[in-house]
Structures are given as structure tokens and as C-alpha cells.
Design a protein around this motif. Structure first.
Motif: not given
Length: 222
Positions: A51, A115, A139, A143-144, A146-147, A149, A151-152, A155
């Protein structure tokens, strides 16, 4: 009995789209706008996938948070201005990308997704520019965390109802592969992106898009 659904997730910058010139130009504008030395191109490309706030933390670690925030704002503005001026030429797709997306989209049990560290606005613009209306889950960084992680991916799995064993993450950086590993999905590295594929520890490596469909068939053979 219907076949199990399979989720195929793609990173964008460096995997589907060759955006390195656009990224380097926007980063140069951002740093010059703050009167700062522009990082080397290799350094800029090394953070693609993160990000923007995390990217600026790495590129300008010794500068105050307010300066890094201005770098983020300058980058976003420069990137958007160039995209609006250049359209599809701003971030061209890599050879074979459009064709493989169409090929995979035609397989009933395959679900395609994205993603990416791009913003929602940036992803939507790229999809519109290239007519890529094949993604059922999108994704983005807005909304998440940063890689890398997970989360993407988690989700995307939840949205599609696909189990990790039936999903793959395709990317070009350590952030993509580490994210896939953290989410418990298979990982595929492409060797035309911004990090050396052989150093990523991915489950598989491809050197052209025409290798992807046969590889997926091998992974999910019954």
C-alpha cells in the motif's frame, strides 16, 4: 454432480499490467514535488505491491510522517493525471494476459479475482480501460491491510465460498507470495515482474501466460 469451484486470484501491477513506467514517473513527481531526491528505479520497483503509505515508509524512512503523507498525495495525483491522459496506454497488459483471462473465464468452475495494492479507483480504471469484466471478486488496498497480510485473499475466499485448497494466488513479488502462503492457498510466481521469481519461494513459477492453464489443470487434476 457439479465440479468444485476454483478461485484464481491475480495481482495486477507487474503480473497482469506492465505499469513500471507509470509507477516510476508518478514516484518521481511525488519526490520532486517535496524537494527530495528521487529513489533509484530499482528501489521504487521493489516496493510495488505494498500500500502507498507502507511504500513511502520504506522509500522515505527518515522523513516525518507529514512529509510521507504528502508523498502519498503527490503520487496519487500524478498517477491519476497520467492515467486520464493516456488511457489504456498508461498501464499496458503483458503479452497473453487478456487472452488467458478470457480462456480461464470460459471455464465454468473457474472464478477469477484480483488482490492488488492498487486503489479501488485505480483498479476500476484499469479494468475499464482494458475491458476486463471477468473478475467476480476485487480486493484493493482501500479496504485491507497492506500485503503480505492475508486479508485480501481471506475476504475473496469468503466472498466466493471457495476453500483455500481450491484457490491460487498469482503474483510477481514477495508480498504476493507471502500473502498467499499466509492465507493457505497455492502460490504461482510469474518471472516477468518486479521481484526475481526464483527467490520468492512460490509453489510454482511460470514464464509465460500460456503456461498457466495447463498448470492449473495439473494442480487440480482429479
Amino acid at each position: 454432480m457439479s465440479a468444485d469451484l476454483r478461485l484464481i486470484l491475480f495481482d495486477v501491477d507487474g503480473t497482469l499490467a506492465d505499469s513500471q513506467d507509470a509507477i516510476a514517473a508518478a514516484m518521481r513527481f511525488a519526490f520532486e514535488g517535496q524537494g527530495l531526491a528521487v529513489p533509484a528505479r530499482a528501489e521504487i520497483l521493489s516496493i510495488v505491491g505494498l500500500s502507498l503509505p507502507l511504500a513511502m515508509d520504506q522509500l522515505a524512512p527518515s522523513h516525518p510522517s507529514e512529509v510521507r503523507a504528502q508523498l502519498v498525495a503527490g503520487y496519487k495525483q500524478a498517477y491519476m493525471d497520467k492515467r486520464l491522459a493516456q488511457g489504456a496506454g498508461h498501464s499496458p497488459l503483458f503479452p497473453g494476459a487478456a487472452e488467458v483471462l478470457a480462456q480461464l473465464h470460459a471455464v465454468p468452475e473457474y472464478l477469477l479475482g484480483v488482490a492488488t495494492g492498487k486503489s479501488q479507483r485505480g483498479l476500476d480504471a484499469l479494468i475499464a480501460a482494458h475491458g476486463l469484466d471477468c473478475f467476480v471478486t476485487r480486493q484493493v488496498a482501500d479496504h485491507h491491510p497492506s500485503k503480505p497480510h492475508p486479508s485480501m485473499i481471506l475476504t475473496a475466499l469468503a466472498e466466493t465460498g471457495v476453500e483455500p485448497a481450491d484457490a491460487v494466488m498469482i503474483g510477481d513479488t514477495s508480498f504476493d507470495i507471502d500473502m498467499g502462503r499466509a492465507a493457505g492457498v497455492r502460490t504461482i510466481a510469474v518471472d516477468w515482474g518486479y521481484h526475481p521469481a526464483a527467490e520468492l519461494g512460490a509453489d510454482h513459477i511460470i514464464s509465460s501466460f500460456d503456461q498457466l492453464a495447463p498448470l492449473l489443470q495439473q494442480i487440480w487434476k482429479t
